[in-house]
Design a protein around this motif. Structure first.
Motif, short mmCIF file in Angstrom:
data_model
loop_
_atom_site.label_atom_id
_atom_site.label_comp_id
_atom_site.label_asym_id
_atom_site.label_seq_id
_atom_site.Cartn_x
_atom_site.Cartn_y
_atom_site.Cartn_z
N GLN A 119 -6.10 0.58 4.78
CA GLN A 119 -6.64 1.04 3.52
C GLN A 119 -7.47 2.32 3.68
OE1 GLN A 119 -8.66 -2.39 1.89
NE2 GLN A 119 -6.74 -3.28 1.15
N ARG A 120 -7.50 2.81 4.92
CA ARG A 120 -8.17 4.08 5.21
C ARG A 120 -7.22 4.98 6.01
NH1 ARG A 120 -13.35 4.93 4.52
NH2 ARG A 120 -14.82 3.27 4.00
N GLY A 133 -7.43 -0.55 -6.97
CA GLY A 133 -8.08 -1.84 -7.17
C GLY A 133 -8.95 -2.31 -6.03
N VAL A 134 -9.00 -1.59 -4.93
CA VAL A 134 -9.83 -1.96 -3.78
C VAL A 134 -11.15 -1.21 -3.86
CG1 VAL A 134 -10.05 -1.97 -1.27
CG2 VAL A 134 -7.83 -2.42 -2.34
N ASP A 158 -5.74 6.36 -14.66
CA ASP A 158 -5.17 5.14 -15.21
C ASP A 158 -3.87 4.81 -14.47
OD1 ASP A 158 -3.07 6.67 -16.26
OD2 ASP A 158 -3.83 6.60 -18.33
N ARG A 159 -3.18 3.79 -14.89
CA ARG A 159 -2.00 3.32 -14.16
C ARG A 159 -0.81 4.26 -14.30
NH1 ARG A 159 -3.72 -1.63 -12.66
NH2 ARG A 159 -5.37 -2.51 -13.98
N PRO A 161 -7.64 1.63 -12.19
CA PRO A 161 -7.64 1.02 -10.86
C PRO A 161 -8.12 1.98 -9.76
CG PRO A 161 -5.40 1.60 -11.50
CD PRO A 161 -6.26 1.85 -12.68
N THR A 162 -8.20 3.27 -10.09
CA THR A 162 -8.65 4.25 -9.10
C THR A 162 -9.69 5.16 -9.73
OG1 THR A 162 -6.56 4.27 -7.87
CG2 THR A 162 -7.96 6.23 -7.67
#
Length: 438
Positions: A233-234, A267-268, A283-284, A304-305
């Motif tokens: 995730q990085r 989402g993380v 947005d999505r 989500p971001t």
């Protein structure tokens, strides 16, 4: 035994002794020099040592200045290393003093010089070259591609005519966004937002979101997250699936320690959102909104971001009333002397154009003026100082090959060809990829 002529008769007056010595052929014309005392010798040794130390310091300072400005990655490593030992406040003070001196030197050096330019204004084939000092309006060329109108944003009026160049307000298609057979999706212009500093200039890139996607990538180390996250995730790299369509990449926001501004990616959560922070939200469908988080949090599930920054420079067309050269929220010194390299991201009222700004020798207030002038209705400041802000254009020799960073938006930006696409970046960044035909 009688007294010789050189012997002194104790009965003779002192004045006679003096006269006799003066008349003697062996008498010295000047008094004998006194031998140096131990304290004099010590002082002399210290002066020599200080002279040597000053010479070494001057050479070392010059070498350090060159390395910070010319060696990729050197400045961040030095600053972070010193900061980890002595803390952020002394480093901030050193940066403030250095930039304050540089600003005063620049005002003397460029006081009567023409305004700074990053590139020469381009004239369309068949057009008449403008006269000296003229302001060239952008020609909003309309190109039909996939049934949609494409072209630059509207021309804009330079905020200060006295420091404007012929290129201010004119949009030029960028080669990186103008591949053969494709309509341009990247355009550039320049703004001079400070009436007292002709050397203060902001290069602005307009990204057409109808033809390009802008994505956020987490760095391998920054922003430092509340909870430890897995390495996948990085990544610190542009995803392989977007390598063939990669056009450009640019810097993200502040390190976590400087404000603890929030970030979420797909989402993380990396850091929780702050209510007063300016928020670049996706947005999505990839559409972008830039607002204070308190204005967006009601619809947080739709984004989500996001990446947060200091308070918005511009919001709903209005400059932040707290903006000044003395406000630390945007990286300015308390004394108001820090006129530095800054970057920002804005979006127009329609949501179609995203504006990236990279400014030299600008205050936060001047940066806000530049973004608003270029067309941003809402704008957030990204990273600041010499080493971090950058907008790099990418190229590749053939489809399927790893893209390389080929050019910088402005001069005096040190970078490696392998950044973002081959070598993982320690800090978060954004990239721009051409949208595939739908």
């Amino acid at each position: 035994m009688g007294l010789s002529s050189t012997q002194i008769d104790p009965t003779t007056p002192d004045s006679a002794h003096v006269a006799d010595e003066a008349s003697s052929p062996w008498a010295a014309s000047t008094p004998p020099k006194a031998l140096p005392t131990s304290s004099t010798r010590r002082r002399s040794r210290w002066l020599r040592r200080l002279g040597i130390l000053a010479g070494v310091g001057a050479v070392a300072t010059g070498a350090l200045w060159y390395a910070i400005h010319e060696v990729p990655g050197f400045a961040p490593a030095v600053v972070d290393g010193v900061r980890s030992v002595v803390g952020p406040e002394p480093v901030a003070w050193i940066e403030d003093v250095a930039y304050g001196v540089a600003d005063r030197v620049n005002q003397v050096r460029f006081g009567t010089a023409p305004p700074k330019t990053f590139w020469e204004p381009e004239v369309a084939p068949g057009a008449v070259a403008p006269g000296e000092g003229a302001v060239v309006p952008a020609v909003a060329a309309v190109v039909e591609g996939a049934g949609a109108r494409v072209g630059p944003p509207p021309a804009f009026t330079p905020p200060y005519k006295g420091v404007a160049t012929p290129g201010d307000g004119s949009w030029i298609p960028m080669v990186s966004g103008s591949a053969e057979g494709n309509a341009p999706v990247l355009w550039k212009s320049v703004v001079h937002p400070d009436p007292r500093r002709g050397f203060a200039a902001v290069a602005v890139v307009a990204i057409d979101l109808e033809g390009a996607d802008v994505r956020l990538v987490a760095g391998t180390h920054e922003p430092v997250s509340v909870d430890k996250l897995p390495e996948e995730q990085r990544p610190g790299l542009v995803p392989r699936e977007h390598a063939d369509d990669l056009l450009a990449a640019f810097n993200g926001g502040f390190k976590a320690m400087h404000g603890h501004y929030g970030m979420m990616l797909d989402g993380v959560s990396f850091l929780p959102p702050r209510g007063r922070a300016c928020t670049i939200a996706f947005d999505r469908e990839g559409k972008v909104r830039i607002r204070t988080w308190s204005k967006l949090k009601e619809h947080a599930a739709d984004f989500p971001t996001y990446r947060q920054t200091p308070p918005c420079l511009v919001e709903q067309g209005t400059l932040n009333t707290a903006l000044s050269e003395s406000n630390r929220d945007w990286g300015a010194t308390v004394s108001g002397e820090t006129i530095i390299r800054r970057s920002a991201l804005g979006v127009d009222e329609s949501g179609r154009f995203l504006f990236y700004g990279l400014g030299e020798a600008v205050s936060s207030q001047a940066m806000a003026r530049a973004m608003k002038a270029a067309g941003a209705r809402d704008a957030a400041q990204l990273d600041v100082n010499h080493a971090y802000p950058r907008f790099l254009m990418f190229s590749r020799n053939a489809p399927g090959e790893t893209p390389v960073a080929a050019a910088s938006l402005i001069p005096d930006v040190s970078f490696k060809p392998t950044e973002y696409a081959t070598d993982p970046a320690p800090r978060d960044f954004f990239y721009v990829a051409r949208r595939k035909a739908r």
